[in-house]
Design an enzyme around this catalytic site. Sequence first.
Site, PDB file in Angstrom:
ATOM      1  CG  ASN A   1     -29.714 -41.733 106.262  1.00 34.21           C
ATOM      2  OD1 ASN A   1     -29.069 -41.899 105.222  1.00 34.21           O
ATOM      3  ND2 ASN A   1     -30.176 -40.551 106.624  1.00 34.21           N
TER       4      ASN A   1
ATOM      5  CE  LYS B   1     -27.672 -38.774 108.571  1.00 29.45           C
ATOM      6  NZ  LYS B   1     -27.884 -37.684 109.490  1.00 29.45           N
TER       7      LYS B   1
ATOM      8  N   GLY C   1     -28.031 -36.048 114.531  1.00 28.87           N
ATOM      9  CA  GLY C   1     -26.573 -35.965 114.639  1.00 28.87           C
ATOM     10  C   GLY C   1     -26.089 -35.129 115.810  1.00 28.87           C
TER      11      GLY C   1
ATOM     12  CG  HIS D   1     -32.429 -36.862 105.602  1.00 27.12           C
ATOM     13  ND1 HIS D   1     -31.642 -35.846 106.089  1.00 27.12           N
ATOM     14  CD2 HIS D   1     -32.399 -37.849 106.534  1.00 27.12           C
ATOM     15  CE1 HIS D   1     -31.157 -36.214 107.268  1.00 27.12           C
ATOM     16  NE2 HIS D   1     -31.607 -37.423 107.564  1.00 27.12           N
TER      17      HIS D   1
ATOM     18  CD  GLU E   1     -34.605 -38.669 110.283  1.00 23.84           C
ATOM     19  OE1 GLU E   1     -33.925 -39.573 110.779  1.00 23.84           O
ATOM     20  OE2 GLU E   1     -34.233 -38.017 109.293  1.00 23.84           O
TER      21      GLU E   1
ATOM     22  CD  GLU F   1     -28.264 -34.985 107.078  1.00 24.06           C
ATOM     23  OE1 GLU F   1     -27.979 -35.885 106.270  1.00 24.06           O
ATOM     24  OE2 GLU F   1     -28.187 -35.139 108.321  1.00 24.06           O
TER      25      GLU F   1
ATOM     26  CB  SER G   1     -29.560 -38.535 118.624  1.00 22.68           C
ATOM     27  OG  SER G   1     -28.898 -37.442 118.026  1.00 22.68           O
TER      28      SER G   1
ATOM     29  N   GLY H   1     -29.103 -42.809 111.887  1.00 22.82           N
ATOM     30  CA  GLY H   1     -27.952 -42.292 111.149  1.00 22.82           C
ATOM     31  C   GLY H   1     -26.645 -42.788 111.737  1.00 22.82           C
ATOM     32  N   GLY H   2     -26.033 -41.973 112.579  1.00 21.08           N
ATOM     33  CA  GLY H   2     -24.710 -42.264 113.151  1.00 21.08           C
ATOM     34  C   GLY H   2     -24.562 -43.675 113.692  1.00 21.08           C
TER      35      GLY H   2
HETATM   36  P1  PGA Z   1     -28.667 -39.537 113.504  1.00 21.94           P
HETATM   37  O1  PGA Z   1     -29.277 -39.305 112.037  1.00 21.94           O
HETATM   38  O2  PGA Z   1     -29.173 -40.869 113.978  1.00 21.94           O
HETATM   39  O3  PGA Z   1     -27.178 -39.520 113.310  1.00 21.94           O
HETATM   40  O4  PGA Z   1     -29.141 -38.415 114.362  1.00 21.94           O
HETATM   41  C1  PGA Z   1     -30.592 -39.662 111.739  1.00 21.94           C
HETATM   42  C2  PGA Z   1     -30.927 -39.280 110.324  1.00 21.94           C
HETATM   43  O5  PGA Z   1     -30.501 -38.213 109.873  1.00 21.94           O
HETATM   44  O6  PGA Z   1     -31.608 -40.037 109.627  1.00 21.94           O
END
Ligand code: PGA
Length: 254
Positions: A13, A15, A177, A99, A171, A101, A217, A238-239
């Site tokens: 992802n 973002k 993050g 999501h 999640e 966010e 994470s 994500g990251g």
């Molecule tokens: P992250 O993000 O791996 O950076 O924690 C996961 C996500 O928001 O899908």
Amino acid sequence: MNRRYRKTVIAGNWKMNMTATETKKFAEELKKIMPRAKWCDTLICVPACNIQTAAKAFKDLRISVGAENVYFEEKGAYTGEISPAMLVDAGVKYVVIGHSERREYFAESDETVNKKVLKAFEYGITPIVCCGESLTQREQGITIDWIRQQIKIAFLNVPADKAAEAVIAYEPIWAIGTGKVATTEQAQEVCGAIRACIAEIYDEATAEAIRIQYGGSVSAGSAPELFAQPDIDGGLVGGASLKPDFGKIVCYNK
Ligand code: PGA
């Protein structure tokens, strides 16, 4: 059916990161370290304006392209929104829906999530339905109740044969993050509860077929143990999906 029959699904992802130029470069880097992924379904969800570039760049790697959002109307006066037909036409196979966010910054609710899930299915796009609790909710001991509510509303009016094809991403918001990955036990407990909730809404067969990811994470270090859990069928990353290291997560069992 048991875990062995569910194909692992690993999704990046991005973002609001990566330009189209960076997308091409990323694909080149990934090709150097990652074999074509056949043992799992691999996809990367990218910003809308990168979808076509990504679809072309990732083709050789057998990585599908996903979108990060979709609107629930067909077309019309919805400035800034992207319709499911536009996504299909651009080569999208999956879409992230709800999501945390989007829920936090763009006022998405369980009801809009449900409308989007229904629309995605109508267009043959696999929804990755996100759910997750805040730290306060976890500390108050209401995690499972909260997640069950999110799932029950997200799947309203979705028939069993469609639900079986969906992906759910659990999640925990406090793990996104932050570098604070949920423990394997915490992640398995909630993913197991999600599967039980699907069995309640539908039946055992649907619950056994649906794929549930953990996200928050995830790294190359934490992936193998998480993805080995009986109810965790992969991850939403994500990251760590922004670096070629993503290839190591996809090869978690190699
Ligand atoms: P992250 O993000 O791996 O950076 O924690 C996961 C996500 O928001 O899908």
